[in-house]
Design an enzyme around this catalytic site. Structure first.
Site, PDB file in Angstrom:
ATOM      1  N   PRO A  10      21.197  26.860  29.156  1.00 25.89           N
ATOM      2  CA  PRO A  10      21.784  27.522  30.319  1.00 25.89           C
ATOM      3  C   PRO A  10      20.843  27.616  31.514  1.00 25.89           C
ATOM      4  O   PRO A  10      21.294  27.774  32.648  1.00 25.89           O
ATOM      5  CB  PRO A  10      22.125  28.926  29.791  1.00 25.89           C
ATOM      6  CG  PRO A  10      22.191  28.780  28.308  1.00 25.89           C
ATOM      7  CD  PRO A  10      21.159  27.737  27.971  1.00 25.89           C
ATOM      8  N   SER A  12      19.001  25.213  32.608  1.00 30.78           N
ATOM      9  CA  SER A  12      19.028  23.926  33.306  1.00 30.78           C
ATOM     10  C   SER A  12      20.344  23.789  34.062  1.00 30.78           C
ATOM     11  O   SER A  12      21.368  24.344  33.666  1.00 30.78           O
ATOM     12  CB  SER A  12      18.894  22.764  32.316  1.00 30.78           C
ATOM     13  OG  SER A  12      17.659  22.808  31.650  1.00 30.78           O
ATOM     14  N   GLY A  13      20.316  23.040  35.138  1.00 37.93           N
ATOM     15  CA  GLY A  13      21.549  22.782  35.868  1.00 37.93           C
ATOM     16  C   GLY A  13      22.043  23.932  36.713  1.00 37.93           C
ATOM     17  O   GLY A  13      23.152  23.895  37.247  1.00 37.93           O
ATOM     18  N   THR A  40      20.908  27.490  23.926  1.00 34.77           N
ATOM     19  CA  THR A  40      19.509  27.830  23.684  1.00 34.77           C
ATOM     20  C   THR A  40      19.146  29.117  24.412  1.00 34.77           C
ATOM     21  O   THR A  40      19.610  29.371  25.530  1.00 34.77           O
ATOM     22  CB  THR A  40      18.573  26.699  24.139  1.00 34.77           C
ATOM     23  OG1 THR A  40      18.690  26.518  25.553  1.00 34.77           O
ATOM     24  CG2 THR A  40      18.922  25.391  23.448  1.00 34.77           C
ATOM     25  N   GLY A  66      17.374  19.430  30.298  1.00 31.50           N
ATOM     26  CA  GLY A  66      16.350  18.550  30.831  1.00 31.50           C
ATOM     27  C   GLY A  66      15.563  17.855  29.744  1.00 31.50           C
ATOM     28  O   GLY A  66      15.909  17.919  28.553  1.00 31.50           O
ATOM     29  N   GLY A  68      12.724  18.526  28.388  1.00 26.94           N
ATOM     30  CA  GLY A  68      12.167  19.403  27.359  1.00 26.94           C
ATOM     31  C   GLY A  68      13.161  19.710  26.261  1.00 26.94           C
ATOM     32  O   GLY A  68      12.824  19.692  25.070  1.00 26.94           O
ATOM     33  N   THR A  69      14.406  19.969  26.643  1.00 25.59           N
ATOM     34  CA  THR A  69      15.452  20.252  25.656  1.00 25.59           C
ATOM     35  C   THR A  69      15.755  19.007  24.834  1.00 25.59           C
ATOM     36  O   THR A  69      15.948  19.081  23.613  1.00 25.59           O
ATOM     37  CB  THR A  69      16.734  20.741  26.355  1.00 25.59           C
ATOM     38  OG1 THR A  69      16.413  21.799  27.256  1.00 25.59           O
ATOM     39  CG2 THR A  69      17.748  21.245  25.344  1.00 25.59           C
ATOM     40  N   ASP A 274       5.591  19.164  28.284  1.00 20.50           N
ATOM     41  CA  ASP A 274       5.199  20.504  27.848  1.00 20.50           C
ATOM     42  C   ASP A 274       3.819  20.478  27.212  1.00 20.50           C
ATOM     43  O   ASP A 274       3.333  19.426  26.780  1.00 20.50           O
ATOM     44  CB  ASP A 274       6.209  21.063  26.834  1.00 20.50           C
ATOM     45  CG  ASP A 274       7.568  21.339  27.464  1.00 20.50           C
ATOM     46  OD1 ASP A 274       7.579  21.810  28.620  1.00 20.50           O
ATOM     47  OD2 ASP A 274       8.592  21.081  26.813  1.00 20.50           O
TER      48      ASP A 274
END
Length: 296
Positions: A10, A12-13, A40, A66, A68-69, A274
């Site tokens: 949530p 992201s975007g 998440t 993104g 990372g996810t 990361d």
């Protein structure tokens, strides 16, 4: 029974994450008898969700988020050598993995284009006990990526990374490394080490022209000690989509390697954008080990 999981980050975007999630759900519902949504809340959630999907034999996991996810999701799937297919709807700032797979960085277009995508087996990298799908790096420039906060990313988008990267050019610190690449050993001073899975690095698709997502190799780029002026002169090399001509930049492909830091310092590498682990680094290509939806 055909099962699919949607994982949404949530954060992201922006505010549109929920809208994209609903659009994707509507797009997928006719094709799957079971469709669940997981959101998440903290680091590591996407890995846990994908572990569950692998163990419960979901056909596809779709990640809205993104890089990372996406990286977390890959780690969950790879831990169980899953046959689950990974689909990506990019909601991040750089979306390096989506670019490498030919997926539109416009989430609406990515969702609308899902039925035109193909399943392809691609390579995954492994550094110590962690998998990566984009890159592992060391040095002031990649370290600067870790300093970009959410507020900067929201305000400047991909330019936030450029801003921090330019600041890092002033840093002329080098480290002494011992490299063992497939039996060939040497010691050298470098200001940057970059190990990439494809030609896309930081959203730029010309950094390592010959690298492909399924060529079975890792790709090492090293940068020797340079001044800020010299670093700026090397920038065109990264945008020309040709082999490097300056001797400060070197590239080689490999399957396995060990890299040690020969200094009494504790520095951490950057893994898929990361913070990663300290040295030594044990690196290995895991060829054709992940099934993804892509356009190429």
């Amino acid at each position: 029974m055909t099962k699919a999981m949607i994982i949404v980050n949530p954060s992201s975007g922006g505010e549109k994450a929920e809208t994209y999630m609903e659009k994707l759900k509507k797009q997928l519902e006719p094709d799957f008898s079971e469709l669940i949504i997981k959101k998440t809340k903290k680091a590591g959630d996407a890995t846990t969700f994908c572990e569950d999907a692998a163990l419960e034999k979901y056909e596809v996991v779709f990640v809205l988020g993104g890089d990372g996810t996406v990286s977390e999701a890959v780690n969950g799937l790879m831990l169980h050598q899953a046959q689950t297919i990974l689909g990506i709807i990019p909601l991040g700032t750089v979306n390096n993995v989506a670019r490498a797979l030919g997926i539109s960085t416009n989430p609406d277009v990515a969702i609308d284009s899902l039925k035109q995508l193909n399943v392809k087996k691609i390579d995954v990298g492994k550094v110590n006990n962690r998998y990566f799908i984009s890159s592992t790096s060391v040095g002031p420039i990649p370290e600067s990526v870790q300093e970009v906060d959410i507020e900067m990313k929201t305000k400047f988008g991909i330019f936030a990374y450029l801003i921090e990267g330019i600041k890092a050019l002033k840093n002329d610190e080098t480290y002494t490394f011992e490299l063992d690449i497939e039996g060939e050993k040497w010691t050298a001073d470098y200001s940057m080490l970059l190990i990439a899975m494809s030609n896309f690095v930081g959203g730029i698709g010309t950094v390592i022209p010959e690298a492909e997502v399924d060529d079975g190799s890792l790709h090492l780029v090293t940068l020797k000690e340079t001044t800020m002026k010299e670093k700026l002169s090397l920038m065109p090399e990264l945008f020309q989509n040709t082999d490097y001509t300056k001797n400060q930049l070197e590239h080689r492909s490999f399957k396995k390697a060990t890299i040690r830091l020969l200094e009494d310092k504790e520095i951490k590498c950057t893994v898929d954008g990361d913070k990663g682990m300290t040295f030594p680094l044990e690196l290995e290509a895991v060829p054709h080990s992940l099934m993804v939806l892509c356009s190429n």
